[in-house]
Design a protein around this motif. Structure first.
Motif, PDB file in Angstrom:
ATOM      1  N   LYS A  85      28.508  41.034  36.535  1.00  0.00           N
ATOM      2  CA  LYS A  85      28.112  41.652  35.208  1.00  0.00           C
ATOM      3  C   LYS A  85      28.677  42.923  35.078  1.00  0.00           C
ATOM      4  O   LYS A  85      28.682  43.502  33.974  1.00  0.00           O
ATOM      5  CB  LYS A  85      26.809  41.707  34.678  1.00  0.00           C
ATOM      6  N   THR A  86      29.642  43.468  36.004  1.00  0.00           N
ATOM      7  CA  THR A  86      30.256  44.774  35.926  1.00  0.00           C
ATOM      8  C   THR A  86      31.689  44.771  35.749  1.00  0.00           C
ATOM      9  O   THR A  86      32.326  45.522  35.269  1.00  0.00           O
ATOM     10  CB  THR A  86      30.250  45.393  37.299  1.00  0.00           C
ATOM     11  N   GLY A  87      32.212  43.358  35.384  1.00  0.00           N
ATOM     12  CA  GLY A  87      33.427  43.083  35.098  1.00  0.00           C
ATOM     13  C   GLY A  87      34.451  43.204  36.264  1.00  0.00           C
ATOM     14  O   GLY A  87      35.413  42.634  36.321  1.00  0.00           O
ATOM     15  N   VAL A  88      33.634  43.199  37.652  1.00  0.00           N
ATOM     16  CA  VAL A  88      34.696  43.090  38.809  1.00  0.00           C
ATOM     17  C   VAL A  88      34.328  41.896  39.505  1.00  0.00           C
ATOM     18  O   VAL A  88      33.294  41.310  39.839  1.00  0.00           O
ATOM     19  CB  VAL A  88      34.073  44.326  39.830  1.00  0.00           C
ATOM     20  N   ARG A  89      35.400  41.270  39.798  1.00  0.00           N
ATOM     21  CA  ARG A  89      35.406  39.908  40.593  1.00  0.00           C
ATOM     22  C   ARG A  89      35.646  39.861  41.954  1.00  0.00           C
ATOM     23  O   ARG A  89      36.419  40.696  42.189  1.00  0.00           O
ATOM     24  CB  ARG A  89      36.274  38.862  39.766  1.00  0.00           C
ATOM     25  N   VAL A  90      35.314  39.051  42.703  1.00  0.00           N
ATOM     26  CA  VAL A  90      35.095  39.005  44.267  1.00  0.00           C
ATOM     27  C   VAL A  90      35.588  37.676  44.563  1.00  0.00           C
ATOM     28  O   VAL A  90      34.538  36.690  44.572  1.00  0.00           O
ATOM     29  CB  VAL A  90      34.085  39.521  45.071  1.00  0.00           C
ATOM     30  N   ASN A  91      36.528  37.459  45.158  1.00  0.00           N
ATOM     31  CA  ASN A  91      36.904  36.114  45.718  1.00  0.00           C
ATOM     32  C   ASN A  91      37.655  36.532  46.988  1.00  0.00           C
ATOM     33  O   ASN A  91      37.813  37.296  47.697  1.00  0.00           O
ATOM     34  CB  ASN A  91      38.078  35.456  44.759  1.00  0.00           C
TER      35      ASN A  91
END
Length: 282
Positions: free
Chosen positions: A198-204
């Motif tokens: 929900k912070t706008g930071v994506r982790v892949n």
């Protein structure tokens, strides 16, 4: 009416690349620069980092700076972040590429059989080797994320790509610490993606298949004949495409995961492996 295709929207962003002095991560950094991404090349070896940065700037004209930093030392990373912010700006992307294996965490035999010397098997593995390998691969992903992701949270937008391995799905013989530490990266990638969702930071993450590098060439190719070693032939037999990958073949997936083309994607690990993960061997 046909909807317009989104732009990549990566130009002028700032990316930190750990392990950036190495072949794989330097190739990734160069590919980002081609699309206008400014890069901070982090490596223990300052000369290697600065060499890559100079090459990027000369070849693309895009700003790139090399820094000496230890991914296992938070103070070192924080000092690098301060300089990156001063010289390049706030950080948008993080590629956690630093990693490796320790010889003391590698068994001499692939499978234990009755009569083997215990020191050549699982029982000969050294705990310090496990600690070194886990620290470098897992903590070396955790600590840079703790330091560099703060800029992304403040911006409410950003992308983190961790470098996993096909070992995380199907552990290779002889290297249990490396395989297990990469599996931990997969789990951490998923956990953090939910935490940050929900912070706008994506982790892949990207899970490379087998690449022929200076580090593993002696294990996979017979220096005298140029032919595959038995271990190298096993890899060829298990890879449907029948060849090793090259670092450049990781860059499309990297760019995709960081760009707005994948803005509804988080928490995944993408194999780039020539079909290795899909093949049963039959």
């Amino acid at each position: 009416m046909t909807a317009s295709v989104k732009a990549l929207n990566v130009k002028d962003k700032v990316a930190v690349v750990t392990g950036g002095g190495g072949v794989i991560c330097s190739t990734m950094a160069k590919a980002l620069a081609v699309h206008g991404v400014k890069t901070a090349i982090l490596d223990l070896n300052l000369d290697a980092a600065q060499k890559v940065a100079a090459e990027i700037k000369a070849e693309t004209g895009v700003e790139s700076i090399g820094f000496s930093a230890n991914v296992l030392n938070r103070e070192s990373l924080e000092a690098a972040k301060k300089e990156i912010n001063n010289q390049l700006g706030k950080i948008d992307y993080l590629i956690n590429g630093a990693g490796g294996n320790a010889a003391s965490a590698t068994s001499k035999v692939e499978q234990m059989t009755p009569g083997d010397k215990l020191e050549d098997t699982f029982f000969g593995l050294q705990l310090d080797g496990f600690d070194k390998t886990f620290d470098l691969n897992f903590k070396g992903t955790l600590l840079p994320t703790l330091v560099f992701a703060t800029d992304m949270v403040e911006k409410e937008k950003g992308g983190i790509v961790n470098i996993s391995s096909m070992n995380s799905y199907r552990p290779l013989t002889r290297i249990p610490a490396y395989s297990a530490s990469k599996a931990a990266i997969n789990n951490f990638t998923q956990w953090l993606s939910v935490h940050f969702a929900k912070t706008g930071v994506r982790v892949n993450a990207i899970a490379p298949g087998f690449l022929l590098t200076n580090q593993n060439r002696f294990l996979l190719v017979d220096e005298k004949t140029g032919q595959s070693t038995p271990r190298g032939q096993k890899i060829m037999n298990g890879t449907p495409m029948g060849r090793y990958g090259v670092p450049e073949e990781l860059t499309g997936t990297l760019l995709y995961l960081l760009s707005d083309w994948s803005e509804f994607i988080t928490g995944i690990v993408i194999p780039v492996d020539g079909g290795f993960s899909a093949y049963s061997g039959v």
